[in-house]
Design an enzyme around this catalytic site. Sequence first.
Site, PDB file in Angstrom:
ATOM      1  N   SER A 192       0.809  -1.212   0.000  1.00 59.33           N
ATOM      2  CA  SER A 192       0.000   0.000   0.000  1.00 59.33           C
ATOM      3  C   SER A 192       0.846   1.267   0.000  1.00 59.33           C
ATOM      4  O   SER A 192       1.909   1.322   0.632  1.00 59.33           O
ATOM      5  CB  SER A 192      -0.913   0.007   1.236  1.00 59.33           C
ATOM      6  OG  SER A 192      -1.574   1.244   1.378  1.00 59.33           O
ATOM      7  N   TYR A 200      -2.125   5.324  -4.639  1.00 62.62           N
ATOM      8  CA  TYR A 200      -3.181   6.323  -4.557  1.00 62.62           C
ATOM      9  C   TYR A 200      -2.635   7.583  -5.225  1.00 62.62           C
ATOM     10  O   TYR A 200      -1.702   8.206  -4.712  1.00 62.62           O
ATOM     11  CB  TYR A 200      -3.536   6.640  -3.102  1.00 62.62           C
ATOM     12  CG  TYR A 200      -4.471   5.674  -2.435  1.00 62.62           C
ATOM     13  CD1 TYR A 200      -5.794   5.533  -2.866  1.00 62.62           C
ATOM     14  CD2 TYR A 200      -4.047   4.904  -1.348  1.00 62.62           C
ATOM     15  CE1 TYR A 200      -6.669   4.649  -2.236  1.00 62.62           C
ATOM     16  CE2 TYR A 200      -4.918   4.025  -0.713  1.00 62.62           C
ATOM     17  CZ  TYR A 200      -6.219   3.903  -1.165  1.00 62.62           C
ATOM     18  OH  TYR A 200      -7.076   3.029  -0.538  1.00 62.62           O
ATOM     19  N   THR A 250      -5.614   2.268  -7.178  1.00 62.61           N
ATOM     20  CA  THR A 250      -6.943   2.175  -6.570  1.00 62.61           C
ATOM     21  C   THR A 250      -7.795   3.327  -7.087  1.00 62.61           C
ATOM     22  O   THR A 250      -7.425   4.496  -6.938  1.00 62.61           O
ATOM     23  CB  THR A 250      -6.841   2.212  -5.037  1.00 62.61           C
ATOM     24  OG1 THR A 250      -6.148   1.034  -4.601  1.00 62.61           O
ATOM     25  CG2 THR A 250      -8.219   2.246  -4.408  1.00 62.61           C
ATOM     26  N   LYS A 262      -7.631  -1.088  -9.644  1.00 63.81           N
ATOM     27  CA  LYS A 262      -8.318  -1.787  -8.558  1.00 63.81           C
ATOM     28  C   LYS A 262      -9.554  -0.992  -8.137  1.00 63.81           C
ATOM     29  O   LYS A 262      -9.455   0.192  -7.828  1.00 63.81           O
ATOM     30  CB  LYS A 262      -7.389  -1.964  -7.358  1.00 63.81           C
ATOM     31  CG  LYS A 262      -8.023  -2.679  -6.177  1.00 63.81           C
ATOM     32  CD  LYS A 262      -7.017  -2.841  -5.044  1.00 63.81           C
ATOM     33  CE  LYS A 262      -7.608  -3.560  -3.856  1.00 63.81           C
ATOM     34  NZ  LYS A 262      -8.623  -2.734  -3.159  1.00 63.81           N
ATOM     35  N   HIS A 311     -13.596  -2.586  -2.418  1.00 66.15           N
ATOM     36  CA  HIS A 311     -12.772  -2.053  -1.325  1.00 66.15           C
ATOM     37  C   HIS A 311     -13.067  -2.778  -0.007  1.00 66.15           C
ATOM     38  O   HIS A 311     -13.009  -2.185   1.078  1.00 66.15           O
ATOM     39  CB  HIS A 311     -13.000  -0.550  -1.158  1.00 66.15           C
ATOM     40  CG  HIS A 311     -11.756   0.229  -0.838  1.00 66.15           C
ATOM     41  ND1 HIS A 311     -11.014   0.887  -1.793  1.00 66.15           N
ATOM     42  CD2 HIS A 311     -11.107   0.459   0.335  1.00 66.15           C
ATOM     43  CE1 HIS A 311      -9.990   1.499  -1.226  1.00 66.15           C
ATOM     44  NE2 HIS A 311     -10.015   1.244   0.070  1.00 66.15           N
TER      45      HIS A 311
END
Length: 376
Positions: free
Chosen positions: A118, A146, A172, A246, A270
């Site tokens: 992440s 992100y 994402t 995603k 999510h």
Amino acid sequence: MTAPLPTLLPIPPGTVNLADYERHAQARMDANAWAYFSGGAGDEITLRANASAWQQIELAPRVLRPLAHGNTQLQLLGQRLAHPLLAAPMAFQCLAQESGEIGMAYACAAMGAGLVVSTQASQPLDAIAASYLQDAAHGPLWFQLYLQHDRAFNIDLLRRAEAAGYQALVVTVDAPTSGVRDRERRAPFKLPAGIGAINMTGLPAAEPVRLTPADSPLFDDLLRHAPTWDDIAWLRSQTALPILLKGITHPLDAKQAVGLGANGIICSNHGGRTLDTMPATARLLPGVVAAVGGAVPVLVDGGIRRGTDVFKALALGASAVLVGRPLVYGLATAGAAGVAHVIRLLRDELEAAMALTGCRSMSDIGPELLAGDWQR
């Protein structure tokens, strides 16, 4: 430089499935961490539906097929995998256990599981990568991105990921804002001292905006910088790494993603953490697979708790699955050893499901092995 191998913790006796790990993890986490990892959006309808939807799909096994020398191997984005299990991107894993993402990396590498790290990891992305890549048995290493308001920062983060050895980007796309998470608000959730999104250090603050009473702090401030399809096209122009999107759940979005050069799609809601009352990913997956038409691999996450769930996802057209909360529960329970055991349990259960449905390889798994309306 790799981080030291985390101290291995004992797995509690009698721990035989992922539900056991969830119970153990709840007993070990404080209320703050438990609210963050276990909670979902709103009334948690989608959170619960993700798991129950897999359970509702029934299997239609075949018998007396040759099974000797079977395996769970597959090809994904040009890489050979031992099995179709990847760790989903999850933030702030040091909240669950002090070894955090480093412990997750060591365990996933040892078990041949893919790892998606992440943006909001609580440990440096290069240290996580080094810990994972040092094991020759490792699977694919991907970096979840992100997109931020500052393109220069995005480029810097991308180059750091490339230099560290990440082999694909997972963007994402379904969280321009956080979901309404009642559990976290009741806790109330806050990051403890010493834990934060360390790889976000150096992100410049967004230019402030003056709001009037008629303005929305969400739409007129925060979402001024929400990513769009133009940002995906820009990112595609900045890197040769494969890009997976995603959070794709609508067939029209799946087609648009392929048209913009995405190399893969992850069908995901999510984990029920953003928009409540969305359908479970088991129900969304077939539409996304059909829309893509085999142009790129489709992966899925959300509610995977048994090897039979993995089998059903593959039968519905997924190339592989991502597993989230159960791995954090393994980490909280027994550190890297717990993560490795969770992966082993899922792989063993998948192999048993394959044998009992007459499948010797991944290519044998298809919709004809699902009962009723799930057959295509």
